[in-house]
Design a protein around this motif. Structure first.
Motif, short mmCIF file in Angstrom:
data_model
loop_
_atom_site.label_atom_id
_atom_site.label_comp_id
_atom_site.label_asym_id
_atom_site.label_seq_id
_atom_site.Cartn_x
_atom_site.Cartn_y
_atom_site.Cartn_z
N ALA A 110 1.05 -1.42 -0.24
CA ALA A 110 -0.14 0.16 0.14
C ALA A 110 0.88 1.25 0.03
N VAL A 111 2.23 1.23 0.00
CA VAL A 111 2.97 2.14 0.46
C VAL A 111 2.81 2.70 -1.36
N GLY A 112 3.12 1.99 -1.65
CA GLY A 112 3.74 2.03 -3.38
C GLY A 112 5.27 2.44 -3.64
N GLY A 113 5.39 1.45 -4.83
CA GLY A 113 6.25 1.21 -4.80
C GLY A 113 7.73 -0.15 -4.46
N VAL A 114 6.49 -0.51 -3.43
CA VAL A 114 7.13 -1.45 -2.60
C VAL A 114 6.37 -2.52 -3.47
N HIS A 115 7.11 -3.81 -3.62
CA HIS A 115 6.98 -5.15 -3.87
C HIS A 115 7.03 -6.36 -3.21
N VAL A 116 5.85 -7.00 -2.11
CA VAL A 116 6.22 -8.65 -1.65
C VAL A 116 6.08 -9.70 -2.77
N VAL A 117 7.05 -10.04 -1.61
CA VAL A 117 7.17 -11.84 -2.11
C VAL A 117 7.23 -12.31 -1.39
N SER A 118 6.09 -13.31 -1.10
CA SER A 118 6.19 -14.26 0.11
C SER A 118 6.00 -15.38 0.07
N ASP A 119 5.25 -16.35 -1.05
CA ASP A 119 4.75 -17.52 -0.67
C ASP A 119 5.63 -18.08 -1.96
N SER A 120 5.51 -17.78 -3.63
CA SER A 120 6.26 -18.78 -3.95
C SER A 120 7.29 -17.98 -4.94
N VAL A 121 8.16 -18.72 -5.85
CA VAL A 121 9.02 -17.87 -6.13
C VAL A 121 7.92 -16.71 -7.61
N ARG A 122 8.84 -15.64 -7.84
CA ARG A 122 8.62 -15.53 -8.72
C ARG A 122 9.39 -13.75 -9.40
N GLU A 123 9.61 -13.67 -10.57
CA GLU A 123 10.48 -12.83 -10.99
C GLU A 123 10.26 -11.34 -11.53
N LEU A 124 10.35 -10.88 -10.87
CA LEU A 124 10.26 -9.17 -10.72
C LEU A 124 11.02 -8.80 -12.02
N GLU A 125 10.28 -7.83 -13.12
CA GLU A 125 11.44 -7.02 -14.44
C GLU A 125 10.93 -5.67 -13.82
N PHE A 126 12.34 -4.63 -13.50
CA PHE A 126 12.28 -3.61 -14.30
C PHE A 126 12.79 -3.01 -15.10
N ASP A 127 11.92 -2.58 -15.81
CA ASP A 127 12.65 -2.67 -17.54
C ASP A 127 13.36 -0.83 -17.59
N GLU A 128 12.81 -0.32 -17.04
CA GLU A 128 13.85 0.95 -16.54
C GLU A 128 15.57 1.20 -16.30
N LEU A 129 15.55 -0.09 -15.27
CA LEU A 129 16.64 -0.73 -14.71
C LEU A 129 17.37 -1.40 -15.99
N ASP A 130 16.71 -2.03 -16.63
CA ASP A 130 17.44 -3.33 -17.37
C ASP A 130 17.97 -4.36 -16.51
N LEU A 131 16.52 -4.59 -15.81
CA LEU A 131 17.36 -5.51 -14.55
C LEU A 131 16.09 -6.50 -13.89
N ALA A 132 16.19 -7.51 -14.08
CA ALA A 132 14.78 -9.06 -13.89
C ALA A 132 15.03 -9.42 -12.04
N LEU A 133 14.54 -9.60 -11.41
CA LEU A 133 14.99 -10.19 -9.87
C LEU A 133 14.23 -11.00 -9.71
N THR A 134 14.62 -12.55 -9.40
CA THR A 134 14.64 -14.27 -9.29
C THR A 134 13.88 -13.97 -7.57
N CYS A 135 13.34 -13.93 -7.19
CA CYS A 135 13.07 -13.41 -6.34
C CYS A 135 12.50 -15.11 -5.06
N VAL A 136 12.55 -15.97 -4.39
CA VAL A 136 12.62 -17.33 -3.52
C VAL A 136 12.66 -16.80 -2.81
#
Length: 396
Positions: A110-136
């Motif tokens: 709810a803060v905005g700009g905060v991404h939470v990964v809590s239960d399963s593997v998830r990939e987050l992509e940030f195009d502006e950074l040319d970055l992919a985060l694989t969260c386990v």
């Protein structure tokens, strides 16, 4: 690109019995104060992304005060760094036993700009950074959701893995079970060669696992064995230091340790060899150790180990004086170690007589109906309780 790597904040952590004038556990207040200062330091470094690698809270049901403090600090961070993203990956302390319960961490989205990964593997992509985060998150390890996925190089130039687990070989099995618990994975399961950086959480000491894989460590001494952490930190060349990592990603990897200013000192006094000494002589040495601390022990966390002291001598120590030390320090632990005793075994054969805690450990270790990992935790817990009872008896 700059990435701020934090882990094991443990908001809501409580220890000892001292409270602030507002009625808050003093160690809980310490952790909150340090987190606020670290948020200031992170904001001043102006990273492009901030990653929390697990155990943001100390429990799955933190107090309202801990939740509010966490929310306010993340909101403050986003205000100061409006273009930076924040990612929180759940650790074992953040993960409820039942998947139906849900994670309190989701509130922070709810803060905005905060991404939470809590239960399963998830990939987050940030195009502006040319970055992919694989969260386990921890739950993904717990449910046996398969191996850590390898990155897809096509998705982004920079690939980062974030996970919360113990990497085999970092700690001895005994310390692992007693202090941390959780999931242990082999270093090869990280596939470090495929990532630009691996951000780890769970071990509370900043530590390089492989060339591009790091534990950031905790922001405070929060385990049941902080004295073991002091030794680990000394081996890392950062005695008594906690903090976070500022990581530079690109053609060349750079990792900078940023220390967090502690609220109080953790003092492990020079051990005393008590063999052959009477109670007054040991009392004198104990007082001398305290007197030698230049800044004093007021509001500090202190341990004094005294070796080879029989129970009869320990009972005659100056316990009123020891209680004075306890009331002055935030926590003063007089850790009295009894001498090893021997008795004849068989005919003329010397042998060691097991102490009561050793007998209990042997008994618990022979449970046939429990997995080895759980047995280690049970034995460690039994030893902890036996030591606590013995210390209470000595100080009566």
């Amino acid at each position: 690109m700059k990435l701020a790597h934090l882990a094991d904040v443990h908001l809501g952590f409580r220890q000892y019995y001292r409270q602030t004038p507002a009625g808050i556990n003093q160690r809980e207040a310490d952790v909150a104060n340090i987190f606020r200062r670290v948020i200031d330091d992170v904001a001043s470094a102006e990273p492009d992304i901030v990653v929390f690698a697990g155990d943001f809270f100390h429990s799955v049901r933190p107090t309202n005060q801990a939740i509010l403090h966490g929310f306010n600090q993340l909101a403050r961070l986003r205000t100061r760094l409006p273009k930076s993203q924040v990612v929180i990956v759940a650790g074992n302390h953040d993960t409820p036993r039942s998947t139906d319960t849900g994670s309190i961490l989701k509130l922070f989205e709810a803060v905005g700009g905060v991404h939470v990964v809590s239960d399963s593997v998830r990939e987050l992509e940030f195009d502006e950074l040319d970055l992919a985060l694989t969260c386990v998150p921890f739950a993904a390890h717990l449910t046996g959701g398969g191996p850590i996925p390898k990155p897809e190089r096509k998705t982004a130039k920079l690939q980062v893995l974030v996970t919360h687990a113990e990497i085999a070989g970092v700690l001895s099995p005994e310390r692992s079970a007693a202090e941390y618990g959780g999931i242990v994975i082999e270093p090869g399961e990280l596939h470090c060669e495929n990532w630009d950086y691996v951000a780890l959480g769970h071990y509370h000491v900043a530590h390089q696992v492989q060339r591009n894989a790091w534990y950031s460590g905790a922001l405070e001494h929060l385990t049941s064995n902080p004295w073991g952490e002091l030794k680990d930190e000394a081996r890392e060349g950062r005695p008594g230091q906690k903090g976070w990592l500022l990581v530079t990603l690109g053609e060349k990897l750079g990792v900078e340790f940023r220390p967090a200013s502690p609220e109080r000192q953790l003092l492990d006094l020079e051990p005393i060899q008590g063999a052959g000494l009477d109670a007054p002589k040991i009392d004198k040495l104990i007082s001398a150790r305290v007197a030698n601390i230049s800044q004093g022990i007021e509001a500090q966390i202190v341990r004094q180990v005294v070796w080879d002291v029989p129970r009869s001598i320990a009972r005659n120590l100056d316990h009123p004086k020891i209680r004075d030390f306890k009331s002055t320090a935030l926590h003063y632990n007089l850790d009295i170690r009894r001498p090893e005793t021997t008795r004849p075994v068989g005919i003329g054969t010397p042998g060691s007589r097991k102490t009561l805690d050793e007998v209990v450990a042997d008994y618990l270790s022979q449970r046939p109906d429990m997995p080895k990992a759980h047995l280690k935790k049970l034995v460690a817990l039994g030893a902890k309780y036996m030591k606590s009872v013995e210390q209470d008896l000595l100080e009566e």
